[in-house]
Design a protein around this motif. Structure first.
Motif, PDB file in Angstrom:
ATOM      1  N   SER A 379       0.830  -1.203   0.000  1.00 40.34           N
ATOM      2  CA  SER A 379       0.000   0.000   0.000  1.00 40.34           C
ATOM      3  C   SER A 379       0.869   1.260   0.000  1.00 40.34           C
ATOM      4  CB  SER A 379      -0.908   0.004   1.233  1.00 40.34           C
ATOM      5  OG  SER A 379      -1.650   1.200   1.309  1.00 40.34           O
ATOM      6  N   ASP A 381      -0.464   4.276   0.672  1.00 42.35           N
ATOM      7  CA  ASP A 381      -0.933   5.098   1.788  1.00 42.35           C
ATOM      8  C   ASP A 381      -0.973   4.264   3.061  1.00 42.35           C
ATOM      9  OD1 ASP A 381      -3.032   3.452   1.171  1.00 42.35           O
ATOM     10  OD2 ASP A 381      -4.474   5.055   0.742  1.00 42.35           O
ATOM     11  N   ASN A 398       2.193   0.317   5.526  1.00 37.60           N
ATOM     12  CA  ASN A 398       2.308   0.659   4.108  1.00 37.60           C
ATOM     13  C   ASN A 398       3.574  -0.004   3.580  1.00 37.60           C
ATOM     14  OD1 ASN A 398       4.369   2.224   5.185  1.00 37.60           O
ATOM     15  ND2 ASN A 398       3.230   4.147   5.000  1.00 37.60           N
TER      16      ASN A 398
END
Length: 679
Positions: A379, A381, A398
């Motif tokens: 990820s 974010d 993240n």
């Protein structure tokens, strides 16, 4: 000498009360509003009222159950057992009489309103690379001048035709080898299990000639409260059938530490819990095969995800070490074992089971499966993933960093320990809305799509009635009370005078809000009491405090998005969760449900050897945070007790649902006053 009437405690509902000695279990159940079936009028004919008394010490319930807590088995029960059979330990509720304090489990088949286990399978694209595959081979016939065994020539054919290393069969498979080769004209299809390229291969089964398959596997999510299993095609990844059941260990304790205590205090307690859950797993497997019309022999694999206590109990390991620091695991690595060792004897006898790795002493394979499904390490974010259950697993991370912890939320989110609470079943209130102007409620119940103020609601719910309130319902009820100004930021319910709401009634020194009064029609009174609000506050404070600890470690005050996983997460409203302060403040469009992410992770691991290697590597990189020994956990817990929070700002929530600035003070007679604070 204690002259009090016996205390009857029923699981999984958690309902309890004192009844006169000599009361039958069925009569006690009806008195206390417990869902125990009966169609023969208590004559011991239908067996619908079967129940399982539990004996020993139960610290959670504050009782010790003696062997003579129920009357001895009588002639009616003996006759029924001889003619139709009773499972070991079962009694007929219409015949067994309560003589002392007792804990009684009502099994699913004896519940009139069956619980709804909402753990459906989510569609997910997976690159198929299962550990068990079919191989068709041509095996050389025996040669008198070059003698060798059929197995040796089979392995030679696997090497020559498929480039595979030698494989070992179980003894029953070896016993069928010669007949299969000769029947197939020296052509045979083998089911070959190879968990990793550097591991030994196993021949799980074989068929004469060409066997087209397909083979199947079971992806199992063993939760503290519910068990979900998905029967999956190992060629396509398609889920052929899904099923769920209540975890029968609930009768030994609703939360994990209660079960650990049961193992500590009762000799053989751990073994009894292991036996109970293995029977449930096997029953689920057999039921799925029957539902899908699949030959159980063709089910050759299983994956299992669960929290550490469930992991140890499923494997037959005493969980006592998980009840005290340093919370040592017997093993945290992934395991490749015989499925029969988990009690899965209704599928292929040689089937294998892969148990996903554990992250830490209180963060289990279920959290690892959620991480596999949601991939926080990919990820860009900062994502907070919360798998809400009796024990909440929390992941934050993240690409740069991933952390995980577990928080003991308890069973309140699932309707337990709530005055009118119940598991999700037809008739349970699951959605609530309260008019802020009048304080009038409307609601929906499981099994009916109509709201309670809609024409035809009474007729549509006539079969089930309105029976109680489940986890998502109590969350929405408390949040709606807060939004309507019936509940202040400290969690205090205002009086009818202070709130202007006639549905609020005094209850000792506190108050309760009446959602539904069905007493005129013989139904229950369903109200949200001050005790119910406190139970939700304790649960949500543990959840938020765990998330906040992870945020502290990374050094942030906000997250970019929130993922709600698990059966509960799939049914809770993001707005209501934020009003209560269950999750950190974030834009509502950045909150999504992932459904049963742990079950999805189990299916990914079932279908892909590469996914198994990935989660094994990722688990070693995840940073573990142990909430039980973190100094700031208590600080965060206390601050999170307010609704939504005592100190953390919730600007996104304020934009979509500004909360009334009310404060209630309760006097000695249950009165109160409402004071609006200036913003």
């Amino acid at each position: 000498m204690d002259d009090r009437e016996p205390l009857a405690i029923f699981t999984p509902s958690g309902k309890r009360g004192r009844v006169p000695a000599g009361t039958t279990v069925l009569e006690a159940a009806r008195t206390l509003g417990v869902d125990l079936d009966s169609v023969c009028g208590g004559r011991g004919i239908c067996s619908k009222c079967q129940c399982a008394p539990l004996y020993g010490t139960f610290p959670k319930h504050g009782v010790t159950v003696a062997e003579d807590a129920l009357s001895p088995v009588n002639a009616v029960e003996t006759r029924y057992d001889e003619k139709r059979g009773l499972k070991p330990g079962r009694r007929l509720g219409c015949q067994a009489r309560i003589m002392g304090d007792v804990v009684i489990d009502v099994p699913p088949e004896s519940q009139l309103h069956r619980q709804v286990v909402r753990k459906a399978a989510e569609a997910r694209a997976v690159e198929m690379d299962p550990a068990t595959r079919l191989f068709l081979v041509e095996v050389a016939s025996p040669d008198l001048h070059a003698p060798s065994g059929d197995l040796e020539r089979l392995n030679a054919a696997l090497a020559a035709q498929w480039g595979l290393p030698p494989a070992r069969p179980s003894l029953p498979v070896l016993a069928r080898l010669q007949a299969a080769l000769r029947k197939g004209g020296w052509q045979v299809t083998v089911a070959l299990h190879r968990d990793r390229d550097d591991a030994a291969s196993r021949i799980l089964d074989l068929w004469p000639g060409f066997f087209e398959g397909p083979l199947y596997g079971l992806a199992i999510d063993l939760g503290s409260t519910t068990i979900a299993a998905h029967l999956t095609d190992l060629t396509t990844g398609e889920v052929r059938a899904s099923a769920g059941a209540m975890n029968p260990q609930i009768r030994f304790g609703e939360d994990l530490m209660s079960r650990v205590s049961h193992a500590m205090l009762n000799p053989g307690g751990a073994a009894a819990m292991t036996a109970a859950v293995r029977v449930a797993l096997n029953d689920l497997a057999g039921g799925l095969a029957a539902e899908a019309g699949v030959d159980p022999r063709h089910i050759v694999e299983a994956t299992l995800v669960c929290n550490p206590v469930m992991h140890h109990l499923a494997l037959g390991i005493d969980p006592v070490e998980l009840g005290q620091a340093p919370f040592a695991l017997a093993s945290s690595d992934a395991l490749d074992i015989a499925a029969a060792d988990l009690g899965l004897v209704s599928i292929n006898p040689a089937a294998r089971a892969y148990v996903l790795p554990l992250i830490a002493g209180h963060v289990g394979a279920d959290a690892a499966a959620v991480a596999l499904s949601e991939a926080p390490e990919r990820s860009d974010d900062l994502v907070l993933i919360v798998d809400v259950g009796t024990n909440a697993e929390i992941i934050l991370g993240n690409r740069a960093r991933v952390l995980a912890c577990s928080s003991p939320t308890g069973p309140a989110f699932e309707g337990a320990e709530i005055s009118a609470g119940q598991r999700a079943a037809p008739g349970a209130i699951e959605r609530v809305r309260i008019d802020p102007a009048t304080g009038a409620p409307r609601f929906r119940v499981i099994g009916c799509d109509l709201w309670s103020d809609a024409p035809g609601f009474a007729e549509a719910t006539g079969a089930t009635g309105v029976t109680g309130i489940c986890g998502s319902g109590i969350i929405e009820a408390v949040a709606e009370m807060r939004m309507a100004g019936l509940l202040d930021g400290s969690g205090l319910i205002g009086s009818a005078e202070a709130t202007g709401c006639a549905r609020i009634t005094p209850e000792g020194r506190t108050h309760a809000y009446v959602l539904h009064d069905g007493r005129a029609a013989g139904g229950p009174l369903i109200a949200v009491t001050q005790g119910d609000v406190r139970a939700i506050q304790l649960a949500k404070s543990a959840l938020y405090a765990g998330a906040r600890l992870l945020m502290d470690r990374i050094g942030v005050d906000r997250v970019d998005r929130v993922v709600l996983a698990g059966a509960f997460g799939a049914h809770v409203s993001p707005l209501h969760a934020m009003v209560l302060g269950m999750i950190p403040d974030v834009a509502l469009d950045k909150v999504r449900s992932a459904g049963n992410a742990a079950g999805t992770g189990a299916r990914i691991a079932l279908c892909s050897r590469a996914a198994r290697r990935l989660i094994e590597a990722n688990v070693r990189r995840i940073e573990k945070v142990e909430t039980a020994v973190e100094p700031r956990f208590q600080e965060h817990f206390v601050a999170a007790n307010a609704l939504p929070h005592a100190t953390d700002p919730f600007p996104e929530l304020a934009r979509v649902a500004p909360l009334p600035e009310v404060e209630f003070n309760v006097g000695p007679e249950g009165g109160g006053r409402r004071r609006r604070r200036r913003g």
